[in-house]
Design an enzyme around this catalytic site. Structure first.
Site, PDB file in Angstrom:
ATOM      1  N   GLY A 268      38.112  43.395  43.379  1.00 32.80           N
ATOM      2  CA  GLY A 268      38.492  43.444  43.908  1.00 32.80           C
ATOM      3  C   GLY A 268      38.700  46.005  44.606  1.00 32.80           C
ATOM      4  O   GLY A 268      38.361  46.268  44.251  1.00 32.80           O
ATOM      5  N   HIS A 269      40.329  46.064  43.997  1.00 33.98           N
ATOM      6  CA  HIS A 269      40.706  46.974  44.206  1.00 33.98           C
ATOM      7  C   HIS A 269      40.462  48.689  43.364  1.00 33.98           C
ATOM      8  O   HIS A 269      39.545  49.381  43.541  1.00 33.98           O
ATOM      9  CB  HIS A 269      42.350  47.764  44.236  1.00 33.98           C
ATOM     10  CG  HIS A 269      42.986  48.838  45.018  1.00 33.98           C
ATOM     11  ND1 HIS A 269      42.820  49.600  46.217  1.00 33.98           N
ATOM     12  CD2 HIS A 269      43.720  49.596  44.564  1.00 33.98           C
ATOM     13  CE1 HIS A 269      43.672  50.642  46.262  1.00 33.98           C
ATOM     14  NE2 HIS A 269      43.610  50.773  44.925  1.00 33.98           N
ATOM     15  N   PHE A 270      39.922  48.324  42.261  1.00 30.77           N
ATOM     16  CA  PHE A 270      40.032  48.952  41.328  1.00 30.77           C
ATOM     17  C   PHE A 270      38.820  48.859  40.642  1.00 30.77           C
ATOM     18  O   PHE A 270      37.662  48.937  39.630  1.00 30.77           O
ATOM     19  CB  PHE A 270      40.196  49.255  40.218  1.00 30.77           C
ATOM     20  CG  PHE A 270      42.066  50.187  40.210  1.00 30.77           C
ATOM     21  CD1 PHE A 270      41.903  51.433  40.170  1.00 30.77           C
ATOM     22  CD2 PHE A 270      43.375  48.985  40.233  1.00 30.77           C
ATOM     23  CE1 PHE A 270      43.082  51.880  39.558  1.00 30.77           C
ATOM     24  CE2 PHE A 270      43.906  50.061  40.665  1.00 30.77           C
ATOM     25  CZ  PHE A 270      44.058  51.298  40.183  1.00 30.77           C
TER      26      PHE A 270
END
Length: 289
Positions: A268-270
């Protein structure tokens, strides 16, 4: 090669732009500098694994932006929380540390902040790692819908509509969404992010930055022109399940720099939280020479 243990991680402060900036630093200052600029809602702590992995080969410097981490903004400074201001603070920061050339590692808010620095001091911009650091309109995902409503009409109701992103559950979701094995995630990160968000006035700072983010879209053509003109070595490495910055934003970098290395990761994002060692290895391959 020098052993990483010979280069401890230092935790320092420097006065720049009327702000007491906290930053982490490690590695040999004679080695190529990686300037790592974090995103919302975190801090330079997000780069802890890269520091461990890369300090034997690079000089690593990671500041906390105003409003984040352990950076202190005096009340009397009257700091205006805009992305233009964050860019100017980064200019003062690199001057205070006398950093003459650096590879930028940008993530989330770190992209529009540090790319403003690159526009202001293009002669120092020697390379780019974009990890879910957007610079193209097609990179904005559906998760921006509440923020877009706030941009279109900054009513109190629309401002409240984006506040959830600053809550513990809202922050945790940004870490966990799209991560196949969530047991690899350290809950310390979203707990610390949320704790620092509780400082007096900080939530309103974040809501102001959400509103000001629309100015970044106006800067995208300038960032893209810089990519075309400089053609610096570029690694675009992206969590492909990021709801905020979607894969077309990663692929778009090739439009302005055909030599950009683009890689999408199953997270995901991180992305650093689950792919830290892999990203470090890719940085070595692209920039180690």
């Amino acid at each position: 090669m020098t052993h990483a243990a010979e280069y401890p991680v230092h935790h320092r402060y420097v006065d720049a732009d009327g702000v007491r900036l906290f930053y982490r630093e490690a590695g040999n200052p004679e080695a190529p500098t990686l300037l790592l600029v974090h995103g919302f809602p975190t801090s330079s702590l997000q780069y802890r694994e890269l520091f461990s992995e890369l300090k034997d080969q690079f000089h690593l410097v990671a500041p906390d932006l105003p409003g984040f981490g352990f950076t202190e903004v005096p009340e009397g400074r009257g700091y205006e929380y805009t992305f233009d201001s964050l860019g100017k603070t980064l200019e003062a920061f690199v001057d205070a540390l006398d950093l003459k050339k650096y590879i930028l590692y940008v993530f989330d808010y770190g992209a529009p902040s540090a790319l403003r620095l690159a526009l202001a001091k293009p002669e120092r911009f020697a390379g780019l790692v974009s990890q879910n650091g957007n610079a193209y309109l097609e990179g904005l995902g559906d998760a921006w819908a509440p923020v877009r409503a706030y941009w279109a009409d900054a009513t109190p109701a629309n401002r409240e509509g984006v506040r959830e992103a600053t809550t513990l559950e809202g922050i945790k979701w940004q870490y966990t969404h799209g991560v196949p094995d969530q047991t690899l995630l350290d809950p310390m990160m979203w707990q610390l992010d949320h704790l620092l968000m509780q400082r007096p006035g900080n939530t309103d700072i974040q809501l102001d930055l959400f509103l000001n983010y629309r100015t970044n879209l106006e800067k995208y053509p300038d960032f893209q022109r810089l990519f075309r003109e400089k053609q610096v070595p570029t690694l675009v490495i992206w969590g492909k399940h990021d709801p905020f910055f979607i894969p077309p934003g990663a692929e778009a970098y090739r439009r302005d720099n055909p030599n950009a290395v683009v890689e999408l990761l199953d997270t995901g994002h991180f992305a650093l939280e689950t792919y830290g060692k892999h990203i470090a290895q890719r940085i070595r391959e692209v920039f180690g020479k």
